[in-house]
Design a protein around this motif. Structure first.
Motif, mmCIF file in Angstrom:
data_model
loop_
_atom_site.group_PDB
_atom_site.id
_atom_site.type_symbol
_atom_site.label_atom_id
_atom_site.label_comp_id
_atom_site.label_asym_id
_atom_site.label_seq_id
_atom_site.Cartn_x
_atom_site.Cartn_y
_atom_site.Cartn_z
ATOM 1 N N THR A 1 0.838 -1.205 0.000
ATOM 2 C CA THR A 1 0.000 0.000 0.000
ATOM 3 C C THR A 1 0.873 1.255 0.000
ATOM 4 O OG1 THR A 1 -0.130 0.118 2.406
ATOM 5 C CG2 THR A 1 -1.846 -1.163 1.266
ATOM 6 N N ASN B 1 -3.516 6.696 0.598
ATOM 7 C CA ASN B 1 -2.884 5.706 1.475
ATOM 8 C C ASN B 1 -3.422 4.298 1.289
ATOM 9 O OD1 ASN B 1 -1.174 7.560 2.635
ATOM 10 N ND2 ASN B 1 -2.478 7.929 4.396
ATOM 11 N N ASN B 2 -4.705 4.141 0.990
ATOM 12 C CA ASN B 2 -5.296 2.812 0.914
ATOM 13 C C ASN B 2 -5.095 2.130 -0.436
ATOM 14 O OD1 ASN B 2 -6.983 4.543 -0.450
ATOM 15 N ND2 ASN B 2 -8.866 3.704 0.394
ATOM 16 N N LYS B 3 -4.549 2.824 -1.420
ATOM 17 C CA LYS B 3 -4.302 2.238 -2.744
ATOM 18 C C LYS B 3 -3.042 1.387 -2.712
ATOM 19 C CE LYS B 3 -7.546 4.463 -5.017
ATOM 20 N NZ LYS B 3 -8.616 3.849 -5.750
#
Length: 118
Positions: free
Chosen positions: A29, A66-68
């Motif tokens: 991530t 951030n979550n990718k």
């Protein structure tokens, strides 16, 4: 980890120096990348991030969330097989810190009129 699942990244800092290149899994991530950047940040720089939240990553003109994952952030066209992907690093201190550092003069301003009537 299969070889084709790895992506080689380097991170360009504000002064033109780089961290990396380092190989990452395409399932890593953006938050994990930021943690690694903060851990490997050169301590001789004028600007040093204190936490991963102080760091923004830019790839292909977009700020990465951030979550990718790295796989989701890759731009499929223009990427050479086996090439290194460069991401730009921007350091922005957290908002709470900048609000306390920025002191505003709260004293009332006196307006002075300098008009002349003839």
């Amino acid at each position: 980890m299969p070889e084709e699942d790895l992506v080689e990244l380097k991170f360009r800092l504000y002064d033109g120096s780089d961290i990396g290149p380092i190989r990452y899994s395409s399932t890593s991530t953006v938050a994990m990348l930021k943690e690694r950047i903060v851990a490997e940040w050169p301590r001789d720089k004028k600007v040093v991030p204190k936490a991963a939240s102080d760091v923004k990553l830019i790839s292909a003109g977009k700020i990465l969330e951030n979550n990718k994952t790295v796989g989701q952030c890759r731009v499929p066209f223009g990427e050479l097989p086996g090439g290194v992907i460069t991401m730009h690093v921007v350091v922005q201190p957290s908002l709470a810190k900048t609000k306390t550092e920025k002191k505003v003069d709260d004293s009332p301003r006196k307006s002075v009129c300098s008009c002349s009537i003839l």
